[in-house]
Design an enzyme around this catalytic site. Sequence first.
Site, mmCIF file in Angstrom:
data_model
loop_
_atom_site.group_PDB
_atom_site.id
_atom_site.type_symbol
_atom_site.label_atom_id
_atom_site.label_comp_id
_atom_site.label_asym_id
_atom_site.label_seq_id
_atom_site.Cartn_x
_atom_site.Cartn_y
_atom_site.Cartn_z
ATOM 1 N N GLY A 65 0.773 -1.244 0.000
ATOM 2 C CA GLY A 65 0.000 0.000 0.000
ATOM 3 C C GLY A 65 0.800 1.287 0.000
ATOM 4 C CG ASP B 54 -1.590 1.916 2.882
ATOM 5 O OD1 ASP B 54 -1.472 1.657 4.106
ATOM 6 O OD2 ASP B 54 -2.106 1.124 2.080
ATOM 7 C CG ASP C 188 -9.211 1.275 9.611
ATOM 8 O OD1 ASP C 188 -9.942 2.075 10.203
ATOM 9 O OD2 ASP C 188 -9.657 0.245 9.068
ATOM 10 C CE LYS D 24 -10.272 4.293 6.491
ATOM 11 N NZ LYS D 24 -10.722 2.902 6.211
ATOM 12 C CG PHE E 261 -12.636 0.456 1.893
ATOM 13 C CD1 PHE E 261 -11.721 -0.184 2.716
ATOM 14 C CD2 PHE E 261 -12.534 0.274 0.524
ATOM 15 C CE1 PHE E 261 -10.728 -0.996 2.189
ATOM 16 C CE2 PHE E 261 -11.547 -0.544 -0.015
ATOM 17 C CZ PHE E 261 -10.650 -1.178 0.817
ATOM 18 N NE ARG F 112 -1.920 -3.341 -3.814
ATOM 19 C CZ ARG F 112 -2.098 -3.385 -2.502
ATOM 20 N NH1 ARG F 112 -2.046 -2.265 -1.793
ATOM 21 N NH2 ARG F 112 -2.332 -4.518 -1.886
HETATM 22 P P1 IMP Z 1 -5.213 -1.160 10.584
HETATM 23 O O1 IMP Z 1 -4.352 -2.299 11.024
HETATM 24 O O2 IMP Z 1 -6.666 -1.387 10.895
HETATM 25 O O3 IMP Z 1 -4.746 0.187 11.060
HETATM 26 O O4 IMP Z 1 -5.205 -1.170 9.021
HETATM 27 C C1 IMP Z 1 -4.138 -0.745 8.301
HETATM 28 C C2 IMP Z 1 -4.036 -1.437 6.972
HETATM 29 O O5 IMP Z 1 -5.309 -1.798 6.437
HETATM 30 C C3 IMP Z 1 -3.433 -0.460 5.990
HETATM 31 O O6 IMP Z 1 -2.077 -0.693 5.865
HETATM 32 C C4 IMP Z 1 -4.161 -0.753 4.716
HETATM 33 O O7 IMP Z 1 -3.438 -1.713 3.987
HETATM 34 C C5 IMP Z 1 -5.466 -1.349 5.121
HETATM 35 N N1 IMP Z 1 -6.562 -0.346 5.080
HETATM 36 C C6 IMP Z 1 -7.145 0.323 6.119
HETATM 37 N N2 IMP Z 1 -8.098 1.167 5.706
HETATM 38 C C7 IMP Z 1 -8.130 1.041 4.353
HETATM 39 C C8 IMP Z 1 -8.908 1.677 3.332
HETATM 40 O O8 IMP Z 1 -9.777 2.534 3.555
HETATM 41 N N3 IMP Z 1 -8.628 1.289 2.056
HETATM 42 C C9 IMP Z 1 -7.674 0.363 1.732
HETATM 43 N N4 IMP Z 1 -6.923 -0.246 2.656
HETATM 44 C C10 IMP Z 1 -7.150 0.087 3.949
HETATM 45 MG MG MG Z 2 -1.039 -1.219 4.147
#
Ligand code: IMP
Ligand code: MG
Length: 183
Positions: free
Chosen positions: A50, A105, A108, A136, A159, A172
């Site tokens: 990403g 990238d 979340d 986010k 998303f 991507r």
């Molecule tokens: P986290 O572990 O929940 O913080 O998620 C992080 C990973 O999930 C990022 O590195 C992204 O690869 C993916 N991700 C989180 N939100 C999105 C989104 O809105 N679109 C695409 N990928 C996302």
């Molecule tokens: Mg990622």
Amino acid sequence: MDKIKVSDKTFRTYIPYEEFSKNIDRVAAQLNKDFENAPEPPVLLCTLNGAIMFCSELMMRCSFPMELASIKVSSYAGTHSTGVVEVKQALTCDVAGKVVIIVEDIVDTGYTMQLMKQFLEEKGAKESRICTLFYKPESFKFKDSIKLDYVAREIQNQFIVGFGLDYNELGRNIKDIYILDEE
Ligand code: IMP
Ligand code: MG
């Protein structure tokens, strides 16, 4: 409004490249300020896949000496975090005793960054900092424990795809950021 289809879902225009590119300028300026007199070059760690576009744009704007490394982790299935993070491809350099700038990238829930920081500590990194293109805040679960050192832009809890971010591995290569048009 521009709408596109990625796999089975429809997305609409959200943030054009020209706009978030200015946010990248700002974080690069912060990094330049923080690392211009660093005693040792930090490692810029690109989290594949990403962060690939963000990482290259960041590097073009950074003027201090740095090493580049990559790692592949995954936590997402479709449009939601699974909460289970896996290292899919090993770290490409030795980080022992070094300062590591994790380039991501999007942050979340924060589970991916939690695992990365823990992983780098186990590998002997002197310090790890987080540099993310998008964040986010509504879904981040580690406000009290994980510092997001460099955040280019906060976004709503929806998303998105484009500029390295995928929906089931597609989208991507889209230059602008698109947001899910349906739930
Ligand atoms: P986290 O572990 O929940 O913080 O998620 C992080 C990973 O999930 C990022 O590195 C992204 O690869 C993916 N991700 C989180 N939100 C999105 C989104 O809105 N679109 C695409 N990928 C996302
Ligand atoms: Mg990622």
